[in-house]
Design an enzyme around this catalytic site. Structure first.
Site, PDB file in Angstrom:
ATOM      1  N   HIS A  85      -6.411 -25.530  -6.808  1.00  0.00           N
ATOM      2  CA  HIS A  85      -6.280 -24.203  -7.400  1.00  0.00           C
ATOM      3  C   HIS A  85      -4.865 -24.049  -7.945  1.00  0.00           C
ATOM      4  O   HIS A  85      -4.680 -23.581  -9.067  1.00  0.00           O
ATOM      5  CB  HIS A  85      -6.586 -23.124  -6.365  1.00  0.00           C
ATOM      6  N   GLU A 102      -3.619 -23.780   0.484  1.00  0.00           N
ATOM      7  CA  GLU A 102      -4.566 -24.839   0.151  1.00  0.00           C
ATOM      8  C   GLU A 102      -4.082 -26.203   0.628  1.00  0.00           C
ATOM      9  O   GLU A 102      -4.900 -27.075   0.941  1.00  0.00           O
ATOM     10  CB  GLU A 102      -4.917 -24.856  -1.331  1.00  0.00           C
TER      11      GLU A 102
END
Length: 435
Positions: free
Chosen positions: A326, A337
């Site tokens: 992302h 993440e």
């Protein structure tokens, strides 16, 4: 167990060794920041160039963040008629242009049953630019609380409902099957492709034209992100402003764009001799039910979405050759993440290249994940991992291989693409190389 029946009177549907219909990507159409088209998009990705610049679509001098990744898009040069330009918001214009390229690339015209063909589109913001400009007209630049609808464009209702875009895509694709819209914020592009693939897997369609579009570089959008200080104020150096995983990052860069894919039941594609870029092996999504803009530091929800996608694809974490992150260029997201990859892939996370194409084309909200899936399919096709541009000073808490600055040649059989959105939405998709 999903149904084994195809269309009435048609051939039996294809099954792999697990009894599932497989989904192939046979067409890719792109309008991305920089020059439009799939080829220009891939050249920008592999060159590691940034398409970010000062906003030109309106006067942004009053705003904190005055930069964006804009598409060099001329609708007339792209083949749209003046009537279409008048009727369609910029979001629909670029979606339709990407749809045309995807359909041409796939060669599907005349090769599919319209009743077994569907169309799905994702968007976070819909027709923002036209709604913004039309409000200015009917309110006399905001001077009147009671607006005068007599001055509104005749297509105002189409701007109000994103389903109008899906209807136009269905018309272009001659799709009489399932048609719809997915709007799940910044995960819209990956979620719509996952839903479209599931319609093929369960036998509801053989072909789906699916993707996402957002063209929301407008005063209202810029003001919204300025209010929460989510976007980068690096106005003096726009081309370096998006710097995922870099300790000097200071927010994401707003973008725009569209990617439309032709998804096709694999045996249907092979029967007509179609080129297959990749397979959509699995999709999964989760929500953290925690905070509108906040993320839990351990990345548990994204990690669970990744594990669910791998389980559905019947793949071990060690099979992942590349992660398309992302990578929004915010401290919170980059660390979130990174933790998710470690939790879901284990020690293999340290051996797996991870990169963010937002470093080059910004964050186009609902559209970006469809652009990222397109990039993943092209990465598999060309055996190249796109780089993370502007990564010069790695955040010490982000200690994976983020492919800084330069693309990397590497055979790719399994690619993971992830998405994270406001509201706590977390999605993952697995693409695999066709046999």
């Amino acid at each position: 167990m999903r149904s084994t029946a195809g269309a009435e009177g048609g051939d039996p549907v294809a099954r792999d060794e697990y009894g599932d219909r497989r989904v192939a990507i046979t067409g890719i159409g792109v309008v991305a920041p920089g020059d439009p088209g799939r080829k220009a998009f891939w050249e920008l990705m592999t060159a590691g160039r940034s398409a970010t610049r000062p906003i030109s679509l309106f006067d942004a001098s009053r705003f904190r963040s005055q930069i964006a990744a804009e598409c060099d898009f001329d609708p007339i040069a792209a083949g749209l008629s003046r009537q279409q330009v008048r009727k369609w918001d910029r979001t629909t214009q670029i979606a339709m242009t990407a749809t045309g390229e995807a359909l041409e690339d796939s060669g599907i015209a005349g090769e599919a049953d319209p009743l077994r063909t569907g169309a799905m589109v994702g968007t976070a913001c819909g027709m923002t630019i036209s709604l913004d400009s039309e409000y200015a007209v009917v309110s006399d630049e905001g001077a009147h609380w009671l607006v005068d609808q007599a001055h509104a464009a005749p297509y105002l209702y189409d701007y109000f409902v994103p389903s109008s875009m899906a209807a136009e895509i269905a018309l272009a694709a001659e799709a009489l099957g399932p048609v719809g819209v997915i709007s799940s914020g910044c995960t819209s592009g990956i979620d719509v492709l996952g839903h479209a693939a599931s319609l093929i897997e369960d036998g509801s369609a053989d072909v789906m034209v699916a993707g996402a579009s957002d063209a929301a570089i407008s005063p209202i959008t810029v003001a919204c992100f300025d209010a929460i200080k989510a976007t980068s104020p690096r106005n003096d150096s726009p081309e370096t402003a998006s710097r995922p995983f870099d300790r000097t990052r200071d927010g994401f860069v707003l973008g725009e764009g569209a990617a439309m894919l032709v998804l096709e039941e694999e045996r249907h594609a092979r029967r007509r001799g179609a080129h297959i870029y990749a397979r959509v092996a699995a999709h999964a999504s989760r929500c953290n039910a925690y905070h509108m803009t906040g993320l839990r530091s351990d990345g548990a929800e994204m990690a669970d979405a990744i594990r669910a996608a791998l389980d559905r694809a019947r793949l071990d974490p060690s099979a992942v050759d590349y992660v398309n992150a992302h990578g929004s260029s915010t401290t919170q997201n980059d660390r979130h993440e990174t933790a998710a990859y470690k939790a879901s892939l284990g020690h293999h996370a340290y051996r797996t290249p991870v990169s963010s194409i937002k470093s080059m084309i910004g964050h186009s909200l609902g559209a970006i994940c469809a652009l990222e899936v397109a990039a993943c399919a092209l990465a598999i096709e060309h055996s190249v991992v796109p780089p993370t541009a502007n990564l010069h000073h790695r955040d010490p808490e982000c200690d994976l291989d983020y492919v800084p600055l330069t693309a990397r040649e590497q055979p790719l059989s399994t690619v993971l693409s992830v998405a994270s959105g406001f509201g706590g939405f977390q999605s993952a998709m697995i693409l695999t190389k066709p046999n």
